[in-house]
Enzyme design. Structure first.
Site, PDB file in Angstrom:
ATOM      1  N   HIS A 190     112.842  62.639 -62.111  1.00 51.96           N
ATOM      2  CA  HIS A 190     113.879  62.556 -61.075  1.00 51.96           C
ATOM      3  C   HIS A 190     114.065  61.105 -60.622  1.00 51.96           C
ATOM      4  O   HIS A 190     115.186  60.600 -60.523  1.00 51.96           O
ATOM      5  CB  HIS A 190     113.490  63.390 -59.854  1.00 51.96           C
ATOM      6  CG  HIS A 190     113.539  64.872 -60.073  1.00 51.96           C
ATOM      7  ND1 HIS A 190     114.564  65.492 -60.752  1.00 51.96           N
ATOM      8  CD2 HIS A 190     112.688  65.865 -59.684  1.00 51.96           C
ATOM      9  CE1 HIS A 190     114.348  66.801 -60.778  1.00 51.96           C
ATOM     10  NE2 HIS A 190     113.218  67.051 -60.133  1.00 51.96           N
ATOM     11  N   HIS A 249     107.350  65.351 -63.783  1.00 58.19           N
ATOM     12  CA  HIS A 249     108.556  66.007 -63.260  1.00 58.19           C
ATOM     13  C   HIS A 249     109.218  65.123 -62.191  1.00 58.19           C
ATOM     14  O   HIS A 249     110.423  64.856 -62.244  1.00 58.19           O
ATOM     15  CB  HIS A 249     108.172  67.377 -62.668  1.00 58.19           C
ATOM     16  CG  HIS A 249     109.292  68.106 -61.991  1.00 58.19           C
ATOM     17  ND1 HIS A 249     109.903  69.218 -62.541  1.00 58.19           N
ATOM     18  CD2 HIS A 249     109.924  67.895 -60.802  1.00 58.19           C
ATOM     19  CE1 HIS A 249     110.852  69.643 -61.724  1.00 58.19           C
ATOM     20  NE2 HIS A 249     110.878  68.861 -60.651  1.00 58.19           N
ATOM     21  N   GLU A 250     108.409  64.691 -61.225  1.00 60.10           N
ATOM     22  CA  GLU A 250     108.952  63.871 -60.136  1.00 60.10           C
ATOM     23  C   GLU A 250     109.406  62.500 -60.618  1.00 60.10           C
ATOM     24  O   GLU A 250     110.417  61.962 -60.157  1.00 60.10           O
ATOM     25  CB  GLU A 250     107.919  63.733 -59.011  1.00 60.10           C
ATOM     26  CG  GLU A 250     107.537  65.040 -58.332  1.00 60.10           C
ATOM     27  CD  GLU A 250     108.722  65.765 -57.699  1.00 60.10           C
ATOM     28  OE1 GLU A 250     109.737  65.095 -57.383  1.00 60.10           O
ATOM     29  OE2 GLU A 250     108.648  66.990 -57.524  1.00 60.10           O
TER      30      GLU A 250
END
Length: 219
Positions: A62, A58-59
């Site tokens: 980004h 997820h990170e």
């Protein structure tokens, strides 16, 4: 190499945040009690694996989406949020899935557009939804070979990804949902509904998972 773009401090922060979040999810998953210490260890190990996939990817979604737009980005843990996340999980059974954030550093003389911010923000939850499909496939495989541990791994992975996606899609504070909503309300609505659906499906709400699994295997 991709790993060359993740510095030592970021790796350390990701590791600490991942372990804290895995502990928080473990506390939620065992809230109804456990039979043996082996069961507890098993749940924690699976939490580390599933949270590792859900949270770190997820990170990184980004980070690398921001880099694609020409920005420097790095994950930084927040010790206060880490402690609050574990405390909330222990006390009320709620996972506060924000042990830090991917910090995006702007460029001199260039303001990030609403579209760029929205696309960067949407990348994380989209990864979680994709991982949810993968973990559901693991559930199906577990039923196919009649292996309970595989089913548990798939179910926990589906649940973790659903919760992380839904939490981050809430349109409040600095969460992804607020920035996605400001950019594109339609995409926001689709993603938050899908994320909530994944959470409910993982808990077999209304017998939804039983119905789908039964349809797949003709039960």
């Amino acid at each position: 190499m991709i790993t060359d773009k993740i510095d030592r401090e970021e790796r350390k922060d990701l590791s600490i945040a991942c372990l804290a979040l895995a502990l928080a999810f473990t506390l939620v998953f065992i809230r109804g009690g456990w039979d043996t210490w082996t069961d507890l260890l098993f749940i924690f190990v699976i939490s580390v694996i599933t949270v590792g996939a859900a949270f770190i990817l997820h990170e990184m979604a980004h980070k690398f989406t921001a880099m694609k737009f020409g920005y420097y980005a790095a994950f930084r843990k927040d010790n206060g949020m880490l402690l609050m996340g574990v405390a909330l999980a222990a006390l009320v059974g709620v996972v506060f899935a924000a042990p830090g954030a991917t910090v995006i550093y702007g460029q001199p003389g260039r303001d990030m557009s609403k579209k760029e911010n929205g696309i960067i923000s949407v990348a994380g939850p989209v990864v979680n939804l994709c991982l949810g499909v993968l973990f559901f496939a693991i559930i199906v495989a577990g039923f196919a070979v009649q292996m309970l541990p595989v089913i548990i791994i798939g179910t926990m992975g589906l649940s973790v990804n659903g919760m992380i996606a839904f939490f981050n899609m809430l349109p409040i504070s600095v969460l992804d949902g607020k920035k996605v909503l400001a950019w594109n309300p339609v995409i926001f609505a689709i993603l938050i509904v899908l994320s909530l659906g994944m959470v409910l499906f993982a808990t077999n709400y209304g017998g939804a998972m039983d119905t789908v699994i039964g349809a797949i295997f003709g039960w």
